[in-house]
Design an enzyme around this catalytic site. Structure first.
Site, mmCIF file in Angstrom:
data_model
loop_
_atom_site.group_PDB
_atom_site.id
_atom_site.type_symbol
_atom_site.label_atom_id
_atom_site.label_comp_id
_atom_site.label_asym_id
_atom_site.label_seq_id
_atom_site.Cartn_x
_atom_site.Cartn_y
_atom_site.Cartn_z
ATOM 1 N N GLY A 243 0.854 5.718 7.241
ATOM 2 C CA GLY A 243 1.115 6.610 6.907
ATOM 3 C C GLY A 243 1.837 7.201 6.231
ATOM 4 O O GLY A 243 0.769 8.075 5.287
ATOM 5 N N GLU A 277 4.171 1.976 13.089
ATOM 6 C CA GLU A 277 3.511 0.613 11.672
ATOM 7 C C GLU A 277 3.678 1.110 10.382
ATOM 8 O O GLU A 277 2.912 1.457 9.827
ATOM 9 C CB GLU A 277 1.991 0.445 12.088
ATOM 10 C CG GLU A 277 1.753 -0.082 13.841
ATOM 11 C CD GLU A 277 0.627 0.096 13.599
ATOM 12 O OE1 GLU A 277 -0.410 0.506 13.161
ATOM 13 O OE2 GLU A 277 0.258 -0.708 14.874
ATOM 14 N N PRO A 278 5.174 0.855 9.534
ATOM 15 C CA PRO A 278 4.928 1.504 8.260
ATOM 16 C C PRO A 278 4.765 0.596 7.199
ATOM 17 O O PRO A 278 5.452 -0.669 7.641
ATOM 18 C CB PRO A 278 6.552 2.295 7.669
ATOM 19 C CG PRO A 278 6.860 0.844 9.117
ATOM 20 C CD PRO A 278 6.173 1.189 10.552
ATOM 21 N N ARG A 316 -6.607 -0.292 -6.940
ATOM 22 C CA ARG A 316 -6.326 1.103 -6.589
ATOM 23 C C ARG A 316 -6.403 1.764 -7.301
ATOM 24 O O ARG A 316 -6.905 2.808 -6.797
ATOM 25 C CB ARG A 316 -4.543 1.235 -5.838
ATOM 26 C CG ARG A 316 -3.682 0.172 -5.074
ATOM 27 C CD ARG A 316 -2.254 0.487 -3.899
ATOM 28 N NE ARG A 316 -2.851 1.863 -3.898
ATOM 29 C CZ ARG A 316 -2.633 2.620 -4.399
ATOM 30 N NH1 ARG A 316 -2.271 3.843 -5.269
ATOM 31 N NH2 ARG A 316 -2.805 3.524 -3.668
ATOM 32 N N TYR A 320 -8.747 3.911 -5.552
ATOM 33 C CA TYR A 320 -8.891 5.186 -5.097
ATOM 34 C C TYR A 320 -8.083 6.201 -6.231
ATOM 35 O O TYR A 320 -7.632 7.138 -5.636
ATOM 36 C CB TYR A 320 -7.272 4.873 -4.017
ATOM 37 C CG TYR A 320 -7.620 4.038 -2.968
ATOM 38 C CD1 TYR A 320 -8.479 3.566 -2.183
ATOM 39 C CD2 TYR A 320 -6.556 2.302 -3.628
ATOM 40 C CE1 TYR A 320 -8.837 2.790 -1.418
ATOM 41 C CE2 TYR A 320 -6.892 1.876 -2.921
ATOM 42 C CZ TYR A 320 -7.576 2.391 -1.970
ATOM 43 O OH TYR A 320 -7.687 0.280 -1.104
ATOM 44 N N CYS A 347 -14.680 -8.092 -17.988
ATOM 45 C CA CYS A 347 -16.250 -6.966 -17.882
ATOM 46 C C CYS A 347 -16.295 -5.996 -17.288
ATOM 47 O O CYS A 347 -17.300 -6.241 -16.318
ATOM 48 C CB CYS A 347 -16.462 -7.683 -18.444
ATOM 49 S SG CYS A 347 -15.946 -9.437 -19.571
ATOM 50 N N GLU A 348 -15.623 -4.632 -17.398
ATOM 51 C CA GLU A 348 -16.244 -3.817 -16.578
ATOM 52 C C GLU A 348 -15.413 -2.350 -16.456
ATOM 53 O O GLU A 348 -14.124 -2.513 -16.788
ATOM 54 C CB GLU A 348 -15.504 -3.729 -14.864
ATOM 55 C CG GLU A 348 -15.937 -4.890 -13.961
ATOM 56 C CD GLU A 348 -16.819 -4.961 -13.321
ATOM 57 O OE1 GLU A 348 -17.833 -3.272 -13.380
ATOM 58 O OE2 GLU A 348 -18.140 -5.863 -12.446
ATOM 59 N N TYR A 376 0.008 -2.448 -1.424
ATOM 60 C CA TYR A 376 -2.240 -2.749 -1.609
ATOM 61 C C TYR A 376 -1.750 -3.852 -2.957
ATOM 62 O O TYR A 376 -2.377 -2.566 -4.119
ATOM 63 C CB TYR A 376 -2.335 -1.106 -1.200
ATOM 64 C CG TYR A 376 -2.070 -0.756 0.172
ATOM 65 C CD1 TYR A 376 -2.732 -1.970 1.481
ATOM 66 C CD2 TYR A 376 -1.253 -0.192 0.456
ATOM 67 C CE1 TYR A 376 -1.908 -1.940 2.453
ATOM 68 C CE2 TYR A 376 -0.840 -0.006 1.878
ATOM 69 C CZ TYR A 376 -1.330 -0.400 3.242
ATOM 70 O OH TYR A 376 -1.447 0.169 4.123
HETATM 71 N N1 LLP Z 1 -1.689 1.465 11.009
HETATM 72 C C1 LLP Z 1 -3.046 0.500 11.037
HETATM 73 C C2 LLP Z 1 -3.570 0.634 12.246
HETATM 74 C C3 LLP Z 1 -3.020 1.144 9.830
HETATM 75 O O1 LLP Z 1 -4.527 0.965 9.524
HETATM 76 C C4 LLP Z 1 -2.279 0.716 8.548
HETATM 77 C C5 LLP Z 1 -2.990 0.934 7.107
HETATM 78 C C6 LLP Z 1 -1.335 0.517 8.794
HETATM 79 C C7 LLP Z 1 -0.704 0.861 9.730
HETATM 80 C C8 LLP Z 1 0.466 0.912 6.742
HETATM 81 O O2 LLP Z 1 -0.187 2.185 7.188
HETATM 82 P P1 LLP Z 1 0.537 2.204 5.571
HETATM 83 O O3 LLP Z 1 1.852 3.329 6.208
HETATM 84 O O4 LLP Z 1 0.859 1.838 4.762
HETATM 85 O O5 LLP Z 1 -0.215 3.748 5.133
HETATM 86 N N2 LLP Z 1 -5.637 0.012 0.674
HETATM 87 C C9 LLP Z 1 -4.942 1.116 0.196
HETATM 88 C C10 LLP Z 1 -4.585 1.494 2.107
HETATM 89 C C11 LLP Z 1 -5.285 1.264 2.896
HETATM 90 C C12 LLP Z 1 -4.668 1.628 4.610
HETATM 91 C C13 LLP Z 1 -5.353 0.446 5.688
HETATM 92 N N3 LLP Z 1 -4.229 0.952 6.722
HETATM 93 C C14 LLP Z 1 -4.161 1.853 -0.569
HETATM 94 O O6 LLP Z 1 -3.911 1.566 -1.331
HETATM 95 O O7 LLP Z 1 -3.869 2.945 -0.439
#
Ligand code: LLP
Length: 428
Positions: A243, A277-278, A316, A320, A347-348, A376
């Site tokens: 996160g 879990e980065p 993205r 978002y 075409c959007e 992503y």
């Molecule tokens: N662990 C779990 C259980 C997760 O669901 C996620 C992301 C992560 C770790 C990794 O999170 P991060 O460190 O990358 O923030 N597609 C979206 C982001 C979706 C994230 C989903 N889960 C975007 O482009 O912003």
């Protein structure tokens, strides 16, 4: 202005480490993704140092951010394990050289087949999100005479203060088990054969720029650990999710030292092994999407720079309202800027990479780099409008390599089948 030291102008042309993006575009065509090994390594080291400052723990790269085998292998080579959310991602992690014991299988809604895969491949930890998951995993593991380490993902009902579509730790989100129900679920899990529910998992959302929400979430996790231990369930592992956000708009980036301090004061004294879990933090800044301007359309109220990358390459911005820096590959001369929408050919109306962006004047044929697209980006690509998936390139110093070929139109169209009852296509 360069994006970072690994993507900067050299003799007026943007390079990724020692490789000119202009030359690369000539060689591989556009659009394409290009990643810097040095940025991935730098980000990994920063995170690893933070983990050491917290007294140690495992870093399981969230493969969903960028699941190219070469990216996973780069991180595995630096010492990372993997966090996966599907059998497909698990297979990628294994194919890239991650040891099964270093894989955490997370995710809502696992199929029985995926749980069988996890058991048969000796995956290190499975994070479950429902009683149904627990029962199936228990049956699958017990039938094979093994015991799986299990984490139960709890939903702490914390607002991560991020975009609604990437917030996961609020009660109304589909993720995890409501934390108030967790003791009953752990008690049930502890009574089942084949599973050892020794971990608590939590992930409250993605792209957090303010670390404060972690404090509340981790405090709730700590009180749950105390409660479970009092009930005779010996929690030994915590999975604190990912996160950590990145400064897409040049914001003050989150301080990893703040994150370290929060982890230390909330869960640091529980004696648990920690897993992180980065995803985005490790790879977002390592990637650019390079595209070529097809046309510059001057509408009644706006100017549209139409280029050959679209929402199909990078969804993205439209999904978002995300902001990605956009830079011309050839350094502009002069300071004139024009406010334009950077759009793709799909075409959007929602097919844009940037709206109302002040950019140096662009002409058809010019190259642009959409920055901070390593996470992503390619993984969320689609073939809408029958657009083939773009290639991915990995750079290391002066060297570059395809890490995914451009999909050919023959491959893409060749997936379809016309059933016998339809007239044969005429190929004359
Ligand atoms: N662990 C779990 C259980 C997760 O669901 C996620 C992301 C992560 C770790 C990794 O999170 P991060 O460190 O990358 O923030 N597609 C979206 C982001 C979706 C994230 C989903 N889960 C975007 O482009 O912003």
């Amino acid at each position: 202005m360069p994006i970072n030291t690994e993507f900067s102008y050299r003799d007026g042309v943007m390079a990724c480490e020692g490789v000119s993006l202009h030359r690369l575009a000539e060689q591989v065509g556009t659009p394409f993704y290009c990643y810097s090994t040095a940025v991935i390594a730098r980000q990994y080291r920063l995170f690893a140092e933070a983990v050491v400052a917290m007294g140690g723990g495992s870093i399981c790269y969230a493969v969903k951010a960028n699941s190219n085998l070469a990216v996973i292998a780069t991180l595995a080579g630096l010492g990372a394990g993997a966090d996966v959310v599907s059998e497909g991602e698990a297979r990628r992690a294994l194919a890239a050289g991650v040891r099964p014991a270093d894989i955490v299988f997370s995710g809502v809604g696992k199929t029985e087949q995926e749980l069988v895969f996890a058991v048969e491949h000796g995956i290190g930890q499975v994070n479950l999100e429902s009683e149904r998951d627990l029962e199936i995993l228990s049956a699958v593991a017990a039938a094979r005479g093994v015991t799986m380490r299990v984490g139960i993902r709890v939903n702490p009902d914390i607002d991560a203060g991020t975009h609604a579509k990437i917030s996961t730790g609020k009660a109304e989100n589909k993720f995890g088990i409501d934390i108030s129900r967790a003791p009953a679920v752990y008690a049930r899990a502890a009574a089942l054969p084949g599973i050892d529910p020794v971990a608590v998992a939590v992930h409250i959302g993605s792209q957090l720029l303010d670390m404060a929400p972690y404090e509340g979430a981790f405090r709730r996790v700590a009180s749950l650990v105390h409660e479970l231990r009092e009930a005779g369930i010996p929690i030994t592992h915590l999975d604190l999710g990912g996160g950590i956000g990145v400064p897409y708009r040049g914001e003050t980036p989150p301080m990893l030292s703040d994150y370290v301090a929060i982890v230390a004061r909330t869960v640091g004294n529980l004696g648990c092994a920690l897993t992180f879990e980065p995803g985005r933090f490790l790879v977002a800044e390592a990637g650019v999407l390079v595209s070529r301007v097809i046309d510059v359309k001057r509408g009644a109220t706006k100017t549209f720079v139409v280029q050959d990358a679209a929402m199909t390459e990078l969804i993205r911005p439209t999904l978002y309202e995300a902001y990605h820096p956009i830079l011309p590959v050839v350094q502009p001369v002069g300071a004139a800027l024009e406010t334009v929408d950077v759009v793709g050919p799909v075409c959007e109306t929602g097919d844009f990479l940037a709206t109302d962006r002040a950019l140096p004047p662009l002409q058809p044929g010019d190259l642009i780099a959409v920055a901070m697209a390593g996470a992503y980006g390619a993984v969320m690509g689609s073939t809408y409008n029958t657009r083939p998936l773009p290639p991915e390139i990995l750079v290391s110093g002066e060297t570059w390599s395809f890490i995914r070929q451009r999909q050919s139109l023959d491959t893409l169209i060749g997936l379809d089948r016309i059933p016998d009852w339809l007239p044969r296509p005429r190929n004359d």
